[in-house]
Structure formats: structure tokens, C-alpha cells
Write a protein that holds these residues in place. Structure first.
Motif, mmCIF file in Angstrom:
data_model
loop_
_atom_site.group_PDB
_atom_site.id
_atom_site.type_symbol
_atom_site.label_atom_id
_atom_site.label_comp_id
_atom_site.label_asym_id
_atom_site.label_seq_id
_atom_site.Cartn_x
_atom_site.Cartn_y
_atom_site.Cartn_z
ATOM 1 N N THR A 31 0.843 -1.194 0.000
ATOM 2 C CA THR A 31 0.000 0.000 0.000
ATOM 3 C C THR A 31 0.877 1.242 0.000
ATOM 4 O O THR A 31 1.809 1.359 0.791
ATOM 5 N N PHE A 32 0.588 2.163 -0.900
ATOM 6 C CA PHE A 32 1.414 3.371 -1.026
ATOM 7 C C PHE A 32 1.038 4.379 0.048
ATOM 8 O O PHE A 32 -0.127 4.665 0.266
ATOM 9 N N ARG A 33 2.060 4.925 0.680
ATOM 10 C CA ARG A 33 1.844 5.958 1.693
ATOM 11 C C ARG A 33 2.412 7.264 1.171
ATOM 12 O O ARG A 33 3.587 7.347 0.822
ATOM 13 N N PHE A 34 1.581 8.253 1.126
ATOM 14 C CA PHE A 34 1.988 9.542 0.575
ATOM 15 C C PHE A 34 2.723 10.323 1.667
ATOM 16 O O PHE A 34 2.148 11.137 2.379
ATOM 17 N N ARG A 35 4.032 10.046 1.801
ATOM 18 C CA ARG A 35 4.868 10.753 2.757
ATOM 19 C C ARG A 35 6.012 11.395 1.983
ATOM 20 O O ARG A 35 6.788 10.707 1.332
ATOM 21 N N MET A 36 6.161 12.673 2.087
ATOM 22 C CA MET A 36 7.218 13.387 1.375
ATOM 23 C C MET A 36 7.851 14.419 2.300
ATOM 24 O O MET A 36 7.163 15.066 3.082
ATOM 25 N N GLN A 37 9.163 14.542 2.182
ATOM 26 C CA GLN A 37 9.843 15.646 2.818
ATOM 27 C C GLN A 37 9.504 16.930 2.060
ATOM 28 O O GLN A 37 9.153 16.898 0.893
ATOM 29 N N PRO A 38 9.620 18.070 2.703
ATOM 30 C CA PRO A 38 9.301 19.336 2.015
ATOM 31 C C PRO A 38 10.074 19.512 0.723
ATOM 32 O O PRO A 38 9.530 19.994 -0.270
ATOM 33 N N PHE A 39 11.353 19.129 0.693
ATOM 34 C CA PHE A 39 12.137 19.278 -0.540
ATOM 35 C C PHE A 39 11.571 18.413 -1.655
ATOM 36 O O PHE A 39 11.450 18.844 -2.805
ATOM 37 N N GLY A 108 9.634 13.317 -11.942
ATOM 38 C CA GLY A 108 9.227 13.622 -10.583
ATOM 39 C C GLY A 108 8.147 12.684 -10.079
ATOM 40 O O GLY A 108 8.170 12.241 -8.928
ATOM 41 N N TYR A 109 7.205 12.349 -10.946
ATOM 42 C CA TYR A 109 6.178 11.385 -10.555
ATOM 43 C C TYR A 109 6.799 10.009 -10.322
ATOM 44 O O TYR A 109 6.509 9.333 -9.316
ATOM 45 N N ASN A 110 7.629 9.563 -11.267
ATOM 46 C CA ASN A 110 8.241 8.236 -11.144
ATOM 47 C C ASN A 110 9.081 8.117 -9.874
ATOM 48 O O ASN A 110 9.087 7.073 -9.219
ATOM 49 N N ARG A 111 9.781 9.182 -9.527
ATOM 50 C CA ARG A 111 10.724 9.118 -8.398
ATOM 51 C C ARG A 111 10.048 9.295 -7.054
ATOM 52 O O ARG A 111 10.275 8.521 -6.124
ATOM 53 N N TYR A 112 9.202 10.301 -6.906
ATOM 54 C CA TYR A 112 8.719 10.672 -5.589
ATOM 55 C C TYR A 112 7.293 10.227 -5.295
ATOM 56 O O TYR A 112 6.863 10.289 -4.149
ATOM 57 N N VAL A 113 6.565 9.813 -6.295
ATOM 58 C CA VAL A 113 5.210 9.315 -6.064
ATOM 59 C C VAL A 113 5.174 7.794 -6.231
ATOM 60 O O VAL A 113 4.817 7.060 -5.314
ATOM 61 N N ALA A 114 5.536 7.296 -7.426
ATOM 62 C CA ALA A 114 5.533 5.856 -7.671
ATOM 63 C C ALA A 114 6.751 5.164 -7.088
ATOM 64 O O ALA A 114 6.713 3.955 -6.842
ATOM 65 N N ASP A 115 7.838 5.890 -6.853
ATOM 66 C CA ASP A 115 9.071 5.348 -6.273
ATOM 67 C C ASP A 115 9.613 4.177 -7.085
ATOM 68 O O ASP A 115 9.927 3.121 -6.558
#
Length: 506
Positions: A31-39, A108-115
Motif C-alpha cells: 500500500t502506497f503511503r503519501f509521505r514526502m519531505q518538504p524538498f 518527478g512522478y516516477n521518483r517521488y510518487v511511484a518510487d
């Protein structure tokens, strides 16, 4: 307004990523968890803004801030309509910036959302890719043979929007692909991605650019105007964003009046026969029981002056368990008239083709460039017949195989040749009989070594019933002969009969 722009950015990035992303996520099934640092969050937002903002607006925004405030004086010359301005020169920098913005937003989507693992790039991975060699990648068929051409269509459409012709826009498509392959992925650049993105992207981008331009009507108002604009934006998202934000939307290279004939077909499978042994013991389920097709004929092949003044696009899909996806596109690049006498017209043509077939019989994806001959004969009673034959090279093609498996890839990649032919006899807006035949030869360069000989033939009987409503009978045949060096020969034959209901041009 800010909320609406946020929705547009989020929707655009998500839609682009759903088509163009590839490879399995690091934690598949979790399950994807939408956790991101401010950067990271700022990076995604900035990437999305760059992705969806036409580059022509970037300098305009700064210019608007620096422009002097109007003194309020009335310009008496404002009521005089100015002369029609000359078409602006093509913008050399804007397509590059928009291609970079699109690539950055997708990354940006591939890296920080879909990982995705392949998106974990760094200066070290970029330097290694620039120094290292190329490879054949192992992505699944739909990504390599459809996703990459679709992605390339964005680069091409951006260049066309900024006033470039077909060939210059194809160059920008290659530049966009090179940037993605070298800088936006952790893995080595791949031969097949560059070729399919450039060739297929030029075709997708040019067709979408022309269709969206033809659909729009500057004199339309109200609901008709809105419907046309929405459809045009769906066909060509790049052009739609430019119009939404007040950017440039040139029609360079589109000569004369555009004519479009279209037809929708939907129907069911009747008799079916196949010697193909699939994974499912019930072989008949490998072919869709029903399907829907959209056929578009753009322009007159005997009146063309620029590349893609004439093309044929046929797409099909099915919503049952074994969904089918077929795309067949034939475009005319140039024509060289041979004769025009009486009711006869003949010419030599140069053309481009794209085929994507994933319908349960086998998988096939090819981009081709070739030349051939075409003629047309018209009689006073409305009777006519036409012939088009073309042969050419396949720089790269993919075809399914039972003897190669690497990660998500179960198909061969290689180059070869193709032939395509269309013969039509009929009476205007009443009936026609059409025979279509396509043949492909692909020699494997990556996969199970050998040669693939594949053919598709279809005989259509079509009759108008009332107005735009009509009916058609399709007799189709798929054949395959695969000769492998280490696995012998495999021969397959599939035949089908379909009854179709049609609406549109007859």
C-alpha cells in the motif's frame, strides 16, 4: 484559480505517468503511503508546473511584470484593424524547454510518487550513461511499443505548436528521447526506446496535431465550440494546454483545406478457427468475441503537398476478458505524379507506417518507412476503384515469442521489412469492397534468434443502409511462420468472420 491550476497539474502528471512509466516498483503490491519531505514535495510541484506550462509563457510572465503601467491615454488608431501579420518564425528554444519540462515532470512522478527504482537518478548515473554504451531493455510490450511512441508524440506536438515543420519536429522528438534515455533513468540508454520514441512519436504527434487543428472551428460558439475544444485537447494535450494558457498554436506545414472522413464500427465474432496453441486451453477465448473500431481518413492522397496531408488511422479495442488493442496508421510523406488522364490518376509515393497489434493472436509492434505506387480510377456513375501498394524497411519491430523471457519481456526485437496493400472497388456513399493485406519480416537482434514472417489479410463488404448508418462483413486471416535457430519452426493460422454495424462515412 490556484485550486483549479493544482487540479490541472495533478491530472496532467498522473495521466502522462500512467501511459509512459515503466518497470516494477520496488515494493510491488504494498500500500502506497503519501509521505514526502518538504524538498521532495517542492520538487514534484515544480516538475509538474514546468511540465504543463508552455515554454513561451515563461519569458512572457517576466515581461509582464516589467511592463510599464498604461497612462490611460486613448489610442485613436486602435479602432483601425491592423493588417494580417506574417506567420511568426519557428521558435527554436521553446520546444526544447517544454520537452525538458515534460521529462522533469514525468521523472518527478516516477521518483517521488511511484518510487520506481529506475528513476533514482543522480549526477553519477547521468555521467555513467553519457560515458557508457547502449542496451536492449526488458520492458513489457505495451510500454515499449505503445507507451514510448505516445511519449514521443508530446515532444513532436510541442515542436509543431511552435511553428516547426514535420521533419524539424521529428528532430526535436529524437532530442527529447535522448535526454530521457541519458539523464532521466538510472539504467543504460536503450536502442529500442530511442527508435520507437522517435519514429512512432513523430507519427503520433503529427496525427494528433493535425486532427486537433481540423476539429477546431473559430466560428463555432456555445456548446459546439466547447465540444470541439475539449475533443481537440483530448487528441492533442500539448496543443490544448497552449490554448488554455494563451500560448502559441501554429499550423505550420498544414496546407489547404483539411477533409476528414470517419467511421465507427462495432460488431461480434461469428465463426472462428485457429491452430495457435495459447496458454488458455479454450483457444477460442484468445480472440475477442466483440470489438469496436474507429477509422479516420484524412486528406486526399492525390492532392497532397506536405508530409501527412494524407493519412489513414484505424484503432480497435474490446472490453471483454481478452481485451484487444490494434493501431494501424499509414501516412503519405511525399508524392510524385506519374499520369492524369481521363478518370485515371497514378503516382509514386513515399510513406510511413505504424502498427500495434495485441489482440490475443500474437503481439506485433513495428514502425516502417517505405515507398510504393498508387492509382485511382473514377467513372461518371460514381463507381471507382483504387490501389495502393508500399514496401519498405522496419528499423525496429517487436513480435511475441514462446522461447524468450527476460523480466517483463516475452517478445523479440529486431529489424526487417514490410509490405502493405489496399484495393478498393465501390460506389460513392453506397457500397464498397476492400481488400487489405499487410506482411512483415523481422530478424531477431535481441531475443530468440531467428526470423518471424507474419501476415494479416482482411476482406470487407460494406453497404450503406440509411444516411450514415451501414453494415459490414469482415473476413480476416492472421498467419505466422517463425523459424528459430535453436527451436525449429512454428506455424500458426487464425481465421475469423465478423458482422459489423457502421456509422459515419460509407
Amino acid at each position: 484559480v490556484a485550486k483549479a491550476r493544482s487540479v490541472q497539474v495533478r491530472t496532467a502528471v498522473t495521466c502522462a505517468a500512467s501511459v509512459c512509466t515503466r518497470k516494477s516498483p520496488r515494493n510491488q503490491g504494498a500500500t502506497f503511503r503519501f509521505r514526502m519531505q518538504p524538498f521532495r514535495l517542492a520538487t514534484v510541484v515544480l516538475s509538474a508546473v514546468l511540465c504543463v506550462t508552455p515554454a513561451t509563457l515563461w519569458p512572457a510572465a517576466f515581461a509582464a511584470q516589467a511592463s510599464p503601467v498604461s497612462s490611460g491615454a486613448v489610442d485613436t488608431a486602435a479602432s483601425v484593424p491592423p493588417p494580417s501579420p506574417a506567420p511568426p518564425e519557428p521558435d527554436l528554444l521553446a520546444p526544447l524547454l517544454e520537452g525538458m519540462g515534460f521529462n522533469l515532470g514525468l521523472w518527478g512522478y516516477n521518483r517521488y510518487v511511484a518510487d520506481y527504482a529506475f528513476a533514482r537518478i543522480s549526477p553519477a548515473t547521468m555521467a555513467r550513461n553519457l560515458r557508457g554504451g547502449w542496451e536492449w531493455d526488458a520492458d513489457q510490450f505495451s510500454i515499449n511499443q505503445f507507451g514510448h511512441p505516445y511519449q514521443g508524440g508530446f515532444y513532436h506536438a510541442a515542436a509543431r505548436t511552435h511553428g516547426h515543420g514535420f521533419y524539424a519536429a521529428a528532430g526535436y522528438t529524437m532530442l527529447g528521447s535522448l535526454q530521457w534515455e541519458y539523464l532521466m533513468e538510472k539504467e543504460k540508454p536503450s536502442y529500442n526506446d530511442l527508435l520507437t520514441t522517435t519514429l512512432g512519436g513523430a507519427m503520433f504527434g503529427e496525427i494528433s496535431h493535425r486532427l486537433s487543428h481540423a476539429v477546431r472551428d473559430p466560428e463555432a460558439t456555445g456548446a459546439e465550440w466547447l465540444t470541439r475544444e475539449v475533443f481537440a485537447a483530448a487528441v492533442n494535450p500539448v496543443g490544448g494546454l497552449h490554448r488554455l494558457m494563451g500560448g502559441r498554436t501554429d499550423a505550420a506545414g498544414i496546407s489547404g483545406e483539411e477533409s476528414i472522413r470517419w467511421r465507427v464500427l462495432t460488431g461480434a465474432l461469428l465463426p472462428f478457427f485457429s491452430t495457435a496453441a495459447g496458454e488458455d486451453p479454450a483457444h477460442s477465448t484468445r480472440v475477442p468475441k466483440s470489438n469496436t473500431e474507429l477509422l479516420v481518413l484524412y486528406g486526399d492522397p492525390f492532392e497532397t503537398r506536405a508530409p501527412y496531408d494524407h493519412f489513414i488511422l484505424n484503432g480497435g479495442f474490446s472490453l471483454n476478458r481478452h481485451a484487444a488493442a490494434t493501431i494501424n496508421a499509414r501516412a503519405q510523406l511525399h508524392r510524385f505524379p506519374l499520369f492524369e488522364t481521363g478518370g485515371w490518376r497514378g503516382m509514386v509515393v513515399a510513406g510511413q507506417s505504424f502498427d500495434y497489434l495485441n489482440n490475443g493472436v500474437y503481439k506485433l509492434g513495428v514502425s516502417g518507412l517505405g515507398a510504393g505506387y498508387a492509382h485511382r480510377r473514377a467513372w461518371p456513375s460514381g463507381l471507382y476503384h483504387s490501389l495502393h501498394f508500399e514496401a519498405g524497411a522496419i528499423p525496429l519491430g517487436g513480435v511475441s515469442t514462446e522461447f524468450f523471457r527476460k523480466q517483463a519481456r516475452n517478445y523479440n526485437l529486431g529489424g526487417g521489412a514490410y509490405t502493405t496493400s489496399r484495393t478498393v472497388v465501390g460506389q460513392n456513399s453506397s457500397w464498397h469492397i476492400a481488400l487489405v493485406g499487410d506482411r512483415y519480416w523481422i530478424r531477431t537482434r535481441s531475443g530468440a534468434k531467428g526470423d518471424e514472417l507474419i501476415g494479416f489479410s482482411q476482406l470487407e463488404f460494406a453497404k450503406a443502409l440509411r444516411g450514415r448508418l451501414g453494415t459490414a462483413l469482415h473476413l480476416a486471416s492472421y498467419d505466422r511462420s517463425a523459424r528459430y535457430r535453436a527451436h525449429g519452426t512454428r506455424v500458426e493460422l487464425t481465421e475469423e468472420v465478423r458482422v459489423m454495424l457502421t456509422y459515419g462515412w460509407q
